[in-house]
Design a protein around this motif. Structure first.
Motif, PDB file in Angstrom:
ATOM      1  N   GLY A 205       0.790  -1.225   0.000  1.00 47.15           N
ATOM      2  CA  GLY A 205       0.000   0.000   0.000  1.00 47.15           C
ATOM      3  C   GLY A 205       0.817   1.268   0.000  1.00 47.15           C
ATOM      4  N   LYS A 206       2.055   1.210  -0.502  1.00 48.59           N
ATOM      5  CA  LYS A 206       2.933   2.378  -0.484  1.00 48.59           C
ATOM      6  C   LYS A 206       3.191   2.941  -1.883  1.00 48.59           C
ATOM      7  N   SER A 207       2.273   2.690  -2.807  1.00 54.42           N
ATOM      8  CA  SER A 207       2.425   3.185  -4.174  1.00 54.42           C
ATOM      9  C   SER A 207       1.060   3.559  -4.728  1.00 54.42           C
ATOM     10  N   ASP A 208       1.024   4.578  -5.592  1.00 58.49           N
ATOM     11  CA  ASP A 208      -0.235   4.982  -6.226  1.00 58.49           C
ATOM     12  C   ASP A 208      -0.447   4.284  -7.578  1.00 58.49           C
ATOM     13  N   ILE A 209       0.412   3.325  -7.905  1.00 56.24           N
ATOM     14  CA  ILE A 209       0.269   2.580  -9.156  1.00 56.24           C
ATOM     15  C   ILE A 209      -0.871   1.573  -9.020  1.00 56.24           C
ATOM     16  N   VAL A 224       2.151   0.589 -15.852  1.00 54.25           N
ATOM     17  CA  VAL A 224       2.942   1.808 -15.623  1.00 54.25           C
ATOM     18  C   VAL A 224       3.107   2.607 -16.917  1.00 54.25           C
ATOM     19  N   SER A 225       2.997   1.949 -18.049  1.00 58.06           N
ATOM     20  CA  SER A 225       3.051   2.668 -19.329  1.00 58.06           C
ATOM     21  C   SER A 225       1.803   3.521 -19.527  1.00 58.06           C
ATOM     22  N   GLU A 226       0.656   3.002 -19.101  1.00 62.48           N
ATOM     23  CA  GLU A 226      -0.554   3.833 -19.119  1.00 62.48           C
ATOM     24  C   GLU A 226      -0.314   5.111 -18.316  1.00 62.48           C
ATOM     25  N   LYS A 231      -0.389  10.479 -17.441  1.00 62.20           N
ATOM     26  CA  LYS A 231      -0.041  11.475 -16.427  1.00 62.20           C
ATOM     27  C   LYS A 231       1.481  11.551 -16.266  1.00 62.20           C
ATOM     28  N   PRO A 232       2.199  11.948 -17.319  1.00 61.73           N
ATOM     29  CA  PRO A 232       3.671  11.920 -17.251  1.00 61.73           C
ATOM     30  C   PRO A 232       4.261  12.815 -16.173  1.00 61.73           C
ATOM     31  N   ASP A 233       3.697  14.001 -15.971  1.00 58.81           N
ATOM     32  CA  ASP A 233       4.231  14.897 -14.929  1.00 58.81           C
ATOM     33  C   ASP A 233       4.108  14.274 -13.543  1.00 58.81           C
ATOM     34  N   GLN A 234       2.973  13.661 -13.297  1.00 66.78           N
ATOM     35  CA  GLN A 234       2.732  13.039 -11.997  1.00 66.78           C
ATOM     36  C   GLN A 234       3.653  11.850 -11.766  1.00 66.78           C
ATOM     37  N   LEU A 235       3.825  11.017 -12.791  1.00 63.37           N
ATOM     38  CA  LEU A 235       4.723   9.864 -12.655  1.00 63.37           C
ATOM     39  C   LEU A 235       6.161  10.328 -12.428  1.00 63.37           C
ATOM     40  N   GLU A 241      12.744   7.496 -10.925  1.00 58.34           N
ATOM     41  CA  GLU A 241      13.570   6.444 -11.515  1.00 58.34           C
ATOM     42  C   GLU A 241      12.761   5.591 -12.483  1.00 58.34           C
ATOM     43  N   LEU A 242      11.543   5.292 -12.132  1.00 58.43           N
ATOM     44  CA  LEU A 242      10.666   4.535 -13.006  1.00 58.43           C
ATOM     45  C   LEU A 242      10.383   5.328 -14.278  1.00 58.43           C
ATOM     46  N   TYR A 243      10.154   6.616 -14.115  1.00 61.09           N
ATOM     47  CA  TYR A 243       9.909   7.480 -15.280  1.00 61.09           C
ATOM     48  C   TYR A 243      11.123   7.491 -16.220  1.00 61.09           C
ATOM     49  N   GLU A 244      12.289   7.617 -15.636  1.00 59.66           N
ATOM     50  CA  GLU A 244      13.506   7.650 -16.456  1.00 59.66           C
ATOM     51  C   GLU A 244      13.681   6.356 -17.251  1.00 59.66           C
ATOM     52  N   MET A 245      13.392   5.206 -16.639  1.00 56.60           N
ATOM     53  CA  MET A 245      13.539   3.937 -17.336  1.00 56.60           C
ATOM     54  C   MET A 245      12.513   3.798 -18.454  1.00 56.60           C
ATOM     55  N   LEU A 246      11.292   4.231 -18.212  1.00 56.33           N
ATOM     56  CA  LEU A 246      10.268   4.183 -19.249  1.00 56.33           C
ATOM     57  C   LEU A 246      10.614   5.129 -20.406  1.00 56.33           C
TER      58      LEU A 246
END
Length: 259
Positions: A205-209, A224-226, A231-235, A241-246
C-alpha cells in the motif's frame, strides 16, 4: 485452346481489377477531418508542436492503412478508428520506423467480455486482450473502455494503450515485461529489479500505481506505461527512476515534450 489475343486481353483485365482492388483496400476508412478529431479527443496530440503533430498524423494514417478494425456487436465509427490508431501510435512515437508486425486485426466489442470472448451474460471483466494461439495477430478492445481512456475521467488508465504496450513487449517473442527490442542489454537487470521493488511497494500500500500491476511483470509494464503516457508529470514527480527507465524504453520524454 483460347486464341493468344484473347489470353492477353484476359490477363490485362485481370491485372487492372487486381490493381484497383489492391489500391482500394489500403485506403484509410475515414470520412471526417481526422486532424480535427485528433485535436478534439487525443490529449497527447493536443500538446505536440506543429512539426510533431504532422508526424503523428502520418503515423495514424499508416496504421489505419495497414490494420483492419471491425466491430462485433457494435458499429465502429471514425472516432473509434482514430482513438485506436492514436493508442497504437503513442507508445511508438519515439521510434522513426516501427510497425506492428504482430497485429493484423483490431476487434471492437461494445463493453467488457469474458475469457470465451462473450460480451453478454455474467462474469465479464476483460477490457482488452492481445490474442495468442489461434487468435494470434488479433486484438480485442472494449469500446466503452476505449472511449473512457480518452475522456476527462480517464485518470492514469487507458486500456487501448495498455494493450498496444503488450504488443510491443511481445515483439521480441515473449510477453514478459522486458521489451528487449527496446531496452539496451545493460538496463535489463536494473529494470527487472525496479519492477519487483515497485511491486513490493504496491503490495504494502505504499504506491499509487494501479494494483493490477502486481499480476506479473508483463502487466506491470503495461500498467505503468498507461501512467507514463496519461499522467507523465505526476509519474515523473512521484516515481522519477521509473519514469527515467520508461523514457529509455519508449525513447521519449512526454513530461518534457508535452509541457
Amino acid at each position: 485452346m483460347l486464341p493468344l489475343i484473347v489470353v492477353i486481353v484476359l490477363i490485362i483485365i485481370g491485372f487492372y481489377f487486381f490493381s484497383k482492388k489492391k489500391k482500394t483496400a489500403v485506403q484509410p476508412l475515414l470520412s471526417i477531418d481526422f486532424k480535427q478529431q485528433l485535436s478534439a479527443h487525443i490529449p497527447y496530440y493536443q500538446k505536440l508542436d506543429e512539426g510533431n503533430k504532422i508526424i503523428f498524423e502520418q503515423k495514424v494514417e499508416a496504421f489505419l492503412t495497414g490494420i483492419t478494425i471491425e466491430g462485433v456487436g457494435t458499429t465502429v465509427d471514425d472516432i473509434d478508428r482514430i482513438m485506436i490508431a492514436a493508442s497504437a501510435v503513442i507508445p511508438i512515437f519515439g521510434f522513426s520506423d516501427w510497425k506492428y508486425r504482430n497485429l493484423t486485426n483490431v476487434i471492437l466489442y461494445p463493453d467488457t467480455f469474458d475469457g470465451e470472448f462473450q460480451f453478454e451474460g455474467e462474469n465479464r471483466s476483460i477490457l482488452g486482450m492481445v490474442g495468442t494461439g489461434y487468435m494470434n495477430g488479433q486484438m480485442i478492445l472494449s469500446r466503452a473502455a476505449l472511449l473512457k481512456g480518452f475522456s476527462k475521467s480517464a485518470g492514469k488508465e487507458n486500456t487501448a494503450i495498455h494493450e498496444f504496450v503488450h504488443l510491443l513487449d511481445k515483439a521480441d517473442g515473449a510477453t514478459d515485461g522486458v521489451p528487449e527490442n527496446l531496452l539496451a542489454h545493460e538496463y535489463v537487470l536494473p529494470w527487472i529489479k525496479m519492477i519487483h521493488q515497485e511491486i513490493n511497494k504496491i503490495e504494502h500500500g505504499k504506491s499509487d500505481i494501479n494494483p493490477y500491476a502486481i499480476t506479473n511483470e508483463a502487466e506491470f509494464l503495461a500498467v505503468v506505461s498507461e501512467y507514463f503516457f496519461q499522467k507523465p508529470d505526476q509519474l515523473k514527480h512521484k516515481h522519477p527512476e521509473l519514469y527515467e527507465m520508461l523514457s529509455r524504453i519508449f525513447s521519449q520524454d512526454p513530461a518534457e515534450s508535452l509541457s
